[in-house]
Design a protein around this motif. Structure first.
Motif, PDB file in Angstrom:
ATOM      1  N   ARG A  95       0.826  -1.200   0.000  1.00 10.33           N
ATOM      2  CA  ARG A  95       0.000   0.000   0.000  1.00 10.33           C
ATOM      3  C   ARG A  95       0.863   1.254   0.000  1.00 10.33           C
ATOM      4  O   ARG A  95       1.910   1.317   0.633  1.00 10.33           O
ATOM      5  N   GLY A  96       0.413   2.273  -0.724  1.00 14.51           N
ATOM      6  CA  GLY A  96       1.176   3.502  -0.823  1.00 14.51           C
ATOM      7  C   GLY A  96       1.157   4.296   0.467  1.00 14.51           C
ATOM      8  O   GLY A  96       0.146   4.367   1.164  1.00 14.51           O
ATOM      9  N   VAL A  97       2.289   4.914   0.779  1.00 15.01           N
ATOM     10  CA  VAL A  97       2.413   5.811   1.930  1.00 15.01           C
ATOM     11  C   VAL A  97       2.403   7.260   1.444  1.00 15.01           C
ATOM     12  O   VAL A  97       1.634   8.081   1.925  1.00 15.01           O
ATOM     13  N   TRP A  98       3.261   7.567   0.472  1.00 11.20           N
ATOM     14  CA  TRP A  98       3.275   8.889  -0.156  1.00 11.20           C
ATOM     15  C   TRP A  98       4.011   8.772  -1.485  1.00 11.20           C
ATOM     16  O   TRP A  98       4.663   7.778  -1.768  1.00 11.20           O
ATOM     17  N   LYS A  99       3.874   9.811  -2.306  1.00 17.21           N
ATOM     18  CA  LYS A  99       4.710   9.917  -3.490  1.00 17.21           C
ATOM     19  C   LYS A  99       5.102  11.377  -3.692  1.00 17.21           C
ATOM     20  O   LYS A  99       4.365  12.298  -3.328  1.00 17.21           O
ATOM     21  N   PHE A 100       6.275  11.557  -4.242  1.00 18.33           N
ATOM     22  CA  PHE A 100       6.824  12.884  -4.507  1.00 18.33           C
ATOM     23  C   PHE A 100       7.016  13.024  -6.011  1.00 18.33           C
ATOM     24  O   PHE A 100       7.647  12.168  -6.641  1.00 18.33           O
ATOM     25  N   ARG A 101       6.474  14.073  -6.587  1.00 16.96           N
ATOM     26  CA  ARG A 101       6.591  14.259  -8.028  1.00 16.96           C
ATOM     27  C   ARG A 101       7.692  15.269  -8.351  1.00 16.96           C
ATOM     28  O   ARG A 101       7.688  16.397  -7.864  1.00 16.96           O
ATOM     29  N   SER A 102       8.624  14.831  -9.179  1.00 18.29           N
ATOM     30  CA  SER A 102       9.653  15.726  -9.694  1.00 18.29           C
ATOM     31  C   SER A 102       9.243  16.168 -11.102  1.00 18.29           C
ATOM     32  O   SER A 102       8.079  16.055 -11.480  1.00 18.29           O
ATOM     33  N   LEU A 103      10.208  16.638 -11.886  1.00 22.71           N
ATOM     34  CA  LEU A 103       9.884  17.189 -13.199  1.00 22.71           C
ATOM     35  C   LEU A 103      10.317  16.304 -14.358  1.00 22.71           C
ATOM     36  O   LEU A 103      10.180  16.696 -15.518  1.00 22.71           O
ATOM     37  N   ALA A 104      10.835  15.093 -14.055  1.00 16.46           N
ATOM     38  CA  ALA A 104      11.305  14.193 -15.106  1.00 16.46           C
ATOM     39  C   ALA A 104      11.374  12.776 -14.532  1.00 16.46           C
ATOM     40  O   ALA A 104      11.324  12.592 -13.303  1.00 16.46           O
ATOM     41  N   PRO A 105      11.484  11.757 -15.376  1.00 21.94           N
ATOM     42  CA  PRO A 105      11.580  10.382 -14.878  1.00 21.94           C
ATOM     43  C   PRO A 105      12.675  10.215 -13.831  1.00 21.94           C
ATOM     44  O   PRO A 105      13.741  10.831 -13.918  1.00 21.94           O
ATOM     45  N   VAL A 106      12.394   9.361 -12.835  1.00 25.89           N
ATOM     46  CA  VAL A 106      13.350   9.081 -11.758  1.00 25.89           C
ATOM     47  C   VAL A 106      13.931   7.696 -11.992  1.00 25.89           C
ATOM     48  O   VAL A 106      13.277   6.680 -11.749  1.00 25.89           O
ATOM     49  N   ARG A 107      15.164   7.655 -12.493  1.00 26.19           N
ATOM     50  CA  ARG A 107      15.830   6.385 -12.800  1.00 26.19           C
ATOM     51  C   ARG A 107      17.029   6.134 -11.906  1.00 26.19           C
ATOM     52  O   ARG A 107      17.841   5.260 -12.187  1.00 26.19           O
ATOM     53  N   SER A 108      17.131   6.893 -10.861  1.00 25.71           N
ATOM     54  CA  SER A 108      18.135   6.708  -9.830  1.00 25.71           C
ATOM     55  C   SER A 108      17.516   5.902  -8.691  1.00 25.71           C
ATOM     56  O   SER A 108      16.362   6.126  -8.318  1.00 25.71           O
ATOM     57  N   THR A 109      18.269   4.953  -8.148  1.00 21.13           N
ATOM     58  CA  THR A 109      17.819   4.243  -6.954  1.00 21.13           C
ATOM     59  C   THR A 109      18.094   5.106  -5.734  1.00 21.13           C
ATOM     60  O   THR A 109      19.225   5.581  -5.552  1.00 21.13           O
ATOM     61  N   PRO A 110      17.095   5.359  -4.884  1.00 19.02           N
ATOM     62  CA  PRO A 110      17.300   6.265  -3.752  1.00 19.02           C
ATOM     63  C   PRO A 110      18.185   5.668  -2.665  1.00 19.02           C
ATOM     64  O   PRO A 110      18.407   4.445  -2.622  1.00 19.02           O
ATOM     65  N   ALA A 111      18.695   6.533  -1.822  1.00 15.79           N
ATOM     66  CA  ALA A 111      19.423   6.138  -0.616  1.00 15.79           C
ATOM     67  C   ALA A 111      18.711   6.758   0.582  1.00 15.79           C
ATOM     68  O   ALA A 111      18.153   7.855   0.484  1.00 15.79           O
ATOM     69  N   VAL A 112      18.725   6.049   1.716  1.00 18.91           N
ATOM     70  CA  VAL A 112      18.018   6.501   2.916  1.00 18.91           C
ATOM     71  C   VAL A 112      18.968   6.455   4.102  1.00 18.91           C
ATOM     72  O   VAL A 112      19.636   5.440   4.336  1.00 18.91           O
ATOM     73  N   SER A 113      19.010   7.562   4.859  1.00 12.43           N
ATOM     74  CA  SER A 113      19.834   7.611   6.062  1.00 12.43           C
ATOM     75  C   SER A 113      19.302   8.682   7.001  1.00 12.43           C
ATOM     76  O   SER A 113      18.984   9.794   6.553  1.00 12.43           O
ATOM     77  N   GLU A 114      19.173   8.350   8.274  1.00  9.20           N
ATOM     78  CA  GLU A 114      18.796   9.303   9.316  1.00  9.20           C
ATOM     79  C   GLU A 114      17.531  10.082   8.959  1.00  9.20           C
ATOM     80  O   GLU A 114      17.454  11.299   9.147  1.00  9.20           O
ATOM     81  N   GLY A 115      16.559   9.365   8.450  1.00  9.20           N
ATOM     82  CA  GLY A 115      15.279   9.988   8.142  1.00  9.20           C
ATOM     83  C   GLY A 115      15.238  10.777   6.850  1.00  9.20           C
ATOM     84  O   GLY A 115      14.249  11.443   6.554  1.00  9.20           O
ATOM     85  N   VAL A 116      16.306  10.717   6.051  1.00  6.39           N
ATOM     86  CA  VAL A 116      16.386  11.429   4.779  1.00  6.39           C
ATOM     87  C   VAL A 116      16.436  10.416   3.642  1.00  6.39           C
ATOM     88  O   VAL A 116      17.217   9.461   3.693  1.00  6.39           O
ATOM     89  N   VAL A 117      15.606  10.603   2.619  1.00 10.11           N
ATOM     90  CA  VAL A 117      15.688   9.805   1.401  1.00 10.11           C
ATOM     91  C   VAL A 117      16.118  10.740   0.277  1.00 10.11           C
ATOM     92  O   VAL A 117      15.575  11.837   0.119  1.00 10.11           O
ATOM     93  N   CYS A 118      17.146  10.353  -0.471  1.00 14.31           N
ATOM     94  CA  CYS A 118      17.680  11.231  -1.507  1.00 14.31           C
ATOM     95  C   CYS A 118      17.868  10.468  -2.803  1.00 14.31           C
ATOM     96  O   CYS A 118      18.061   9.242  -2.810  1.00 14.31           O
ATOM     97  N   PHE A 119      17.840  11.187  -3.919  1.00 13.91           N
ATOM     98  CA  PHE A 119      17.951  10.556  -5.233  1.00 13.91           C
ATOM     99  C   PHE A 119      18.322  11.597  -6.276  1.00 13.91           C
ATOM    100  O   PHE A 119      18.124  12.803  -6.083  1.00 13.91           O
ATOM    101  N   THR A 120      18.846  11.108  -7.392  1.00 14.86           N
ATOM    102  CA  THR A 120      19.169  11.941  -8.528  1.00 14.86           C
ATOM    103  C   THR A 120      17.946  12.046  -9.424  1.00 14.86           C
ATOM    104  O   THR A 120      17.392  11.028  -9.849  1.00 14.86           O
ATOM    105  N   GLY A 121      17.513  13.236  -9.734  1.00 12.14           N
ATOM    106  CA  GLY A 121      16.360  13.435 -10.592  1.00 12.14           C
ATOM    107  C   GLY A 121      16.750  13.553 -12.057  1.00 12.14           C
ATOM    108  O   GLY A 121      17.808  14.099 -12.379  1.00 12.14           O
ATOM    109  N   GLY A 122      15.900  13.063 -12.934  1.00 12.66           N
ATOM    110  CA  GLY A 122      16.146  13.210 -14.355  1.00 12.66           C
ATOM    111  C   GLY A 122      16.013  14.638 -14.839  1.00 12.66           C
ATOM    112  O   GLY A 122      16.329  14.950 -15.989  1.00 12.66           O
TER     113      GLY A 122
END
Length: 446
Positions: A95-122
């Motif tokens: 089940r979905g919790v949330w989603k975040f919309r950027s401005l282009a496809p997201v083809r980077s695998t995210p990393a998570v640490s200390e409550g922060v999730v980060c990724f490279t945006g297209g």
């Protein structure tokens, strides 16, 4: 802030168990999680993975194809999607919790640490979000994201005609180490930022696109580039320590570069290249320890390491290969029927890898015998008839037309992606294997 609440997925099959998104008060924060499991990108999880296929926990559908691999933190899966969204999904139920919309496809695998999730945006931005609800902490603008392109690409046009490489599927996935985050960019640079603030610590320029995901070990950061160089940098300063030059595509089509990501361990670093080799280099000096030829096939996935094996796949020949880590000698190979762009994950008892034919394979270790396979919904429907019953490519489905050859190749690739190719790296736990596919589905299988 470009975030909003779900429903983010249409859940096809689901357990009726909910999983909390938040950690318990006072609980120890989970370790950083990222592509290939850790900053060294070893692709190894120290547990017994599912040795038999029991069934499906759930299947959830996103709004586009998945080239980003799922990561798991605090009972929540995070994965990017070609609909420009990063999804947070309950691992127990889908089940979905949330989603975040950027401005282009997201083809980077995210990393998570200390409550922060980060990724490279297209879209050329690097994002840091709050893992609990997807709100933005900070956003860093690179000099722009691009796909690899070259004159004379594939030998389908003259050297003065620049073509974009449609096989450049992945954007660089971040690695987190000692409060900093490292990632490559289509602007040709490797970046190091402060995780807490997004402040740039250093930037290292190369001569072409960097979509390889950096690996870190013993104070060094390792990354490959489309400029055919493989780099070792000082992780604190970004100073170049050494570089190793690989060759071009053995077919002479200017399909050069180091697309996949390295794995580091035991004083060595391992990576594949489009020049048709898997390399083992001494981490301290860049000296070549051995090289295994896969010509004429590329090696574009990221190898997994066990105590004794290096595990990886090939493109055109569709082989999945295990080599001796010390010598590069062949230990076993498996016919995956079609291209292997999926980066394998090894557990104590098995290795798991996807194929372009929409299959996820589980192979026993150390011998490589097939334990089980699972077919995606896309491969079962196979809307354009590109697969044979055994999962091999149906070459009869690809007929020559009077269109330009480059356009035909792009159409053929589109047909294969419609068949639910597994290009992502699986995520293995004791209970399930999670992976995503180009049929827009995220899977949890037991």
């Amino acid at each position: 802030m470009r975030s909003f609440r779900l429903p983010a997925f249409s859940v096809c099959l689901s357990l009726f168990v909910l999983f909390a998104c938040h950690e318990k008060p006072g609980a120890k924060a989970p370790a950083a999680v990222m592509f290939r499991g850790d900053a060294a990108r070893t692709g190894f999880c120290d547990l017994e993975g599912p040795a038999r296929h029991k069934g499906v926990k759930w299947i959830a559908r996103g709004g586009g194809r998945f080239f980003s691999s799922p990561v798991l933190s605090g009972g929540v899966l995070f994965a990017g999607c070609d609909d420009s969204c990063l999804y947070a999904v309950e691992a127990a139920s889908g089940r979905g919790v949330w989603k975040f919309r950027s401005l282009a496809p997201v083809r980077s695998t995210p990393a998570v640490s200390e409550g922060v999730v980060c990724f490279t945006g297209g879209d050329g931005s690097f994002y840091a979000l709050r893992a609990s609800d997807g709100d933005t902490f900070w956003e860093f603008a690179t000099r722009g994201e691009n796909h690899y392109s070259s004159g004379g690409l594939f030998g389908l046009a003259g050297r003065d005609t620049v073509l974009t490489d449609p096989w450049d599927f992945f954007d660089s996935s971040p690695a987190i180490w000692q409060g900093k985050v490292y990632f490559g960019s289509g602007d040709g640079s490797l970046y190091c930022l402060e995780l807490a603030t997004g402040r740039e610590v250093w930037r290292f320029p190369t001569c072409d696109v960097v979509h390889s995901s950096p690996a870190l070990a013993e104070g060094r950061v390792f990354v490959g580039g489309y400029d055919t160089n493989f780099y070792a940098l000082d992780a604190e300063t970004g100073r170049e320590l050494w570089r190793f030059s690989t060759g071009a595509d053995p077919k002479g089509n200017l399909m050069r570069g180091n697309q996949g990501s390295p794995a580091a361990g035991g004083g060595a670093v391992y990576f594949g290249s489009r020049d048709g080799h898997l390399y083992a280099l001494e981490a301290a000096s860049g000296k070549q320890l051995w090289a295994y030829s896969t010509e004429p096939s590329w090696v574009v996935d990221s190898p997994a390491l066990t105590d004794s094996l290096v595990l990886f796949g090939t493109s055109d020949s569709g082989r999945f290969i295990a080599l001796d880590r010390a010598t590069g000698a062949l230990r076993f190979e498996f016919d995956a029927k079609m291209f292997v762009f999926s980066s394998p994950v090894a557990a104590r008892n098995a290795v798991y890898v996807g194929s372009f034919n929409g299959r996820l394979y589980a192979l026993g270790l150390p011998g490589g015998e097939k334990l089980w396979e699972y077919s995606t919904l896309g491969s079962r429907s196979d809307p354009r008839g590109v697969l044979l019953p055994d999962g091999a490519m149906n070459k009869a489905a690809f007929k020559l037309t009077d269109q330009p050859v480059y356009d035909q190749m792009c159409q053929q690739l589109e047909s294969m992606l419609c068949a639910g190719a597994v290009i992502t790296s699986p995520l293995v736990t004791k209970e399930a294997v999670y992976f995503a596919a180009t049929d827009s589905c995220l899977y949890a299988v037991e």
